[in-house]
Motif scaffolding. Sequence first.
Motif, PDB file in Angstrom:
ATOM      1  N   UNK A 133       0.832  -1.214   0.000  1.00 29.38           N
ATOM      2  CA  UNK A 133       0.000   0.000   0.000  1.00 29.38           C
ATOM      3  C   UNK A 133       0.868   1.267   0.000  1.00 29.38           C
ATOM      4  N   UNK A 134       2.175   1.106   0.125  1.00 33.62           N
ATOM      5  CA  UNK A 134       3.082   2.270   0.137  1.00 33.62           C
ATOM      6  C   UNK A 134       3.377   2.729  -1.290  1.00 33.62           C
ATOM      7  N   UNK A 135       3.843   3.961  -1.412  1.00 41.00           N
ATOM      8  CA  UNK A 135       4.264   4.449  -2.731  1.00 41.00           C
ATOM      9  C   UNK A 135       5.516   3.680  -3.166  1.00 41.00           C
ATOM     10  N   UNK A 136       5.843   3.767  -4.452  1.00 40.66           N
ATOM     11  CA  UNK A 136       7.041   3.088  -4.964  1.00 40.66           C
ATOM     12  C   UNK A 136       8.298   3.544  -4.224  1.00 40.66           C
ATOM     13  N   UNK A 137       8.365   4.839  -3.962  1.00 38.51           N
ATOM     14  CA  UNK A 137       9.533   5.388  -3.260  1.00 38.51           C
ATOM     15  C   UNK A 137       9.641   4.834  -1.849  1.00 38.51           C
ATOM     16  N   UNK A 138       8.498   4.775  -1.156  1.00 40.93           N
ATOM     17  CA  UNK A 138       8.525   4.248   0.214  1.00 40.93           C
ATOM     18  C   UNK A 138       8.872   2.765   0.218  1.00 40.93           C
ATOM     19  N   UNK A 139       8.410   2.038  -0.788  1.00 38.26           N
ATOM     20  CA  UNK A 139       8.772   0.611  -0.867  1.00 38.26           C
ATOM     21  C   UNK A 139      10.276   0.457  -1.085  1.00 38.26           C
ATOM     22  N   UNK A 140      10.835   1.352  -1.885  1.00 39.39           N
ATOM     23  CA  UNK A 140      12.288   1.288  -2.084  1.00 39.39           C
ATOM     24  C   UNK A 140      13.010   1.597  -0.775  1.00 39.39           C
ATOM     25  N   UNK A 141      12.445   2.506   0.024  1.00 42.17           N
ATOM     26  CA  UNK A 141      13.054   2.814   1.325  1.00 42.17           C
ATOM     27  C   UNK A 141      13.011   1.593   2.253  1.00 42.17           C
ATOM     28  N   UNK A 142      11.912   0.848   2.190  1.00 41.07           N
ATOM     29  CA  UNK A 142      11.822  -0.383   2.996  1.00 41.07           C
ATOM     30  C   UNK A 142      12.914  -1.361   2.525  1.00 41.07           C
ATOM     31  N   UNK A 143      13.051  -1.470   1.206  1.00 46.09           N
ATOM     32  CA  UNK A 143      14.075  -2.378   0.658  1.00 46.09           C
ATOM     33  C   UNK A 143      15.475  -1.932   1.083  1.00 46.09           C
ATOM     34  N   UNK A 144      15.671  -0.614   1.144  1.00 44.99           N
ATOM     35  CA  UNK A 144      16.988  -0.068   1.481  1.00 44.99           C
ATOM     36  C   UNK A 144      17.298  -0.104   2.970  1.00 44.99           C
ATOM     37  N   UNK A 145      16.274  -0.276   3.792  1.00 42.62           N
ATOM     38  CA  UNK A 145      16.469  -0.164   5.249  1.00 42.62           C
ATOM     39  C   UNK A 145      17.564  -1.106   5.763  1.00 42.62           C
ATOM     40  N   UNK A 146      17.679  -2.284   5.177  1.00 40.63           N
ATOM     41  CA  UNK A 146      18.702  -3.259   5.590  1.00 40.63           C
ATOM     42  C   UNK A 146      20.109  -2.680   5.522  1.00 40.63           C
ATOM     43  N   UNK A 147      20.304  -1.772   4.544  1.00 40.62           N
ATOM     44  CA  UNK A 147      21.632  -1.182   4.363  1.00 40.62           C
ATOM     45  C   UNK A 147      22.071  -0.395   5.595  1.00 40.62           C
ATOM     46  N   UNK A 148      21.092   0.074   6.387  1.00 40.64           N
ATOM     47  CA  UNK A 148      21.398   0.922   7.545  1.00 40.64           C
ATOM     48  C   UNK A 148      21.647   0.122   8.812  1.00 40.64           C
ATOM     49  N   UNK A 149      21.428  -1.184   8.757  1.00 33.63           N
ATOM     50  CA  UNK A 149      21.657  -2.010   9.942  1.00 33.63           C
ATOM     51  C   UNK A 149      23.130  -1.920  10.342  1.00 33.63           C
ATOM     52  N   UNK A 150      23.406  -1.942  11.635  1.00 33.95           N
ATOM     53  CA  UNK A 150      24.804  -1.806  12.079  1.00 33.95           C
ATOM     54  C   UNK A 150      25.722  -2.872  11.486  1.00 33.95           C
ATOM     55  N   UNK A 151      25.194  -4.054  11.184  1.00 33.21           N
ATOM     56  CA  UNK A 151      26.079  -5.098  10.654  1.00 33.21           C
ATOM     57  C   UNK A 151      26.234  -5.077   9.131  1.00 33.21           C
ATOM     58  N   UNK A 152      25.613  -4.116   8.448  1.00 31.09           N
ATOM     59  CA  UNK A 152      25.871  -3.956   7.010  1.00 31.09           C
ATOM     60  C   UNK A 152      27.026  -2.977   6.851  1.00 31.09           C
ATOM     61  N   UNK A 153      28.149  -3.443   6.376  1.00 33.95           N
ATOM     62  CA  UNK A 153      29.272  -2.503   6.281  1.00 33.95           C
ATOM     63  C   UNK A 153      29.601  -2.148   4.832  1.00 33.95           C
ATOM     64  N   UNK A 154      29.295  -3.040   3.901  1.00 37.14           N
ATOM     65  CA  UNK A 154      29.508  -2.742   2.482  1.00 37.14           C
ATOM     66  C   UNK A 154      28.165  -2.906   1.782  1.00 37.14           C
ATOM     67  N   UNK A 155      27.646  -1.807   1.293  1.00 33.32           N
ATOM     68  CA  UNK A 155      26.303  -1.825   0.723  1.00 33.32           C
ATOM     69  C   UNK A 155      26.418  -1.839  -0.799  1.00 33.32           C
ATOM     70  N   UNK A 156      25.798  -2.830  -1.411  1.00 30.58           N
ATOM     71  CA  UNK A 156      25.903  -3.025  -2.854  1.00 30.58           C
ATOM     72  C   UNK A 156      24.502  -2.822  -3.441  1.00 30.58           C
ATOM     73  N   UNK A 157      24.357  -1.803  -4.271  1.00 32.91           N
ATOM     74  CA  UNK A 157      23.028  -1.372  -4.706  1.00 32.91           C
ATOM     75  C   UNK A 157      22.875  -1.462  -6.208  1.00 32.91           C
ATOM     76  N   UNK A 158      21.842  -2.151  -6.646  1.00 33.35           N
ATOM     77  CA  UNK A 158      21.601  -2.285  -8.080  1.00 33.35           C
ATOM     78  C   UNK A 158      20.440  -1.384  -8.504  1.00 33.35           C
ATOM     79  N   UNK A 159      20.764  -0.280  -9.119  1.00 29.55           N
ATOM     80  CA  UNK A 159      19.763   0.639  -9.686  1.00 29.55           C
ATOM     81  C   UNK A 159      18.639   0.983  -8.716  1.00 29.55           C
ATOM     82  N   UNK A 160      19.029   1.584  -7.598  1.00 27.33           N
ATOM     83  CA  UNK A 160      18.025   1.937  -6.580  1.00 27.33           C
ATOM     84  C   UNK A 160      17.060   3.026  -7.024  1.00 27.33           C
ATOM     85  N   UNK A 161      17.478   3.844  -8.002  1.00 26.58           N
ATOM     86  CA  UNK A 161      16.628   4.972  -8.393  1.00 26.58           C
ATOM     87  C   UNK A 161      15.614   4.606  -9.478  1.00 26.58           C
TER      88      UNK A 161
END
Length: 233
Positions: A133-161
Motif C-alpha cells: 500500500x506504500x508508494x514506490x519510493x517508500x517501498x524502495x526505502x523499505x528495501x533499502x532499510x537493511x543497508x542501515x543495519x549496524x552489521x551492514x558494512x559494504x552496501x551493494x546497490x543495483x539501480x536503486x533509483x
Amino acid sequence: MTTQTLEVVGLTAGYGTLTVLRDANVTVEPGSVVALLGPNGAGKTTLLRAIGGLLTPTSGSVRLGGTDITGRGPTKRAAAGICLIPEGRGVFPGLTVRENLLLAVDGPLRDRYALAFETFPEIGKRLDAKAGSLSGGQQQMVALARAFLPDSSIVVLDEVSMGLAPLVIDQIFDALEVLRESGKSVLLVEQYVGRALGCADVVHLIDRGRVSGPIDPSALGEDELMSRYLGLD
Ligand code: ATP
C-alpha cells in the motif's frame, strides 16, 4: 562492525557457456562510494551478484579485508557485512512493513533500524501498513532499510533509483551520504550518470563485460565521461 576493503580480482563470470564478465578488477575502500556505469546488458548486475555470492565465478576472486571469500555463499557474505540490495524492490507487498523488516533481523526493530528510521521517517511511521500500500519510493526505502543495519558494512546497490520520481531519488541519494558518513562503503550501479558522479569517489565504466580501471569523477567532466561511457572499447 568495522568496514573492510572489498576487492574483486580478475573476476570472470557468466551463465553456463556464456561469459558475461571478463577479468574484472574493482576495489571498494572503507567509507568510499564507488559507481559502476555502463549500458544495458554490459554485465553490471552479474558483477554485483558475484560479489553477493549469488553467482560462482569461472575464475578470479572476491576478497574482504584480504581474505578470499569466493567460496562463501550469500548468507555467509551477508554475515560478513556485504549487504546486496538487488534490482527491483524485493519487498513482499502482502506483508506489513514491520514483517518485511523483521525478515532481516532478530530483536527489537526500533533499535536495529534506528538509523534507517532516522533517515526515512515515513517508513518508521507506517510499520503496520501493508508494504504493497506504500508508494514506490517508500517501498524502495523499505528495501533499502537493511543497508542501515549496524552489521551492514559494504552496501551493494543495483539501480536503486529505477522508476522513482526525481524528489524521491534526491532522498535516496541523500541517504547514500548517510551511509557513507556512518562509515559504510557503497558500491552502486546507476543509470543516472549525473547522480552517480555527484556522489561517487571512484567510477568504473563497464561495457560488454570489460570493466575499466578506477576513474576519479572530479577529474573528468560528465560530457567526457559520457563519450567514454558510450564509446568505450
Ligand atoms: P541491465 O542494465 O540491463 O540490468 P546489466 O549491465 O546489469 O544490464 P547483466 O544483467 O549483468 O547486465 O547481464 C549481462 C548479460 O548476461 C546479458 O547479455 C544478459 O542477457 C545475460 N544474462 C543475465 N542473466 C542471465 C541468466 N540468468 N542466464 C543467462 N544469461 C543471463
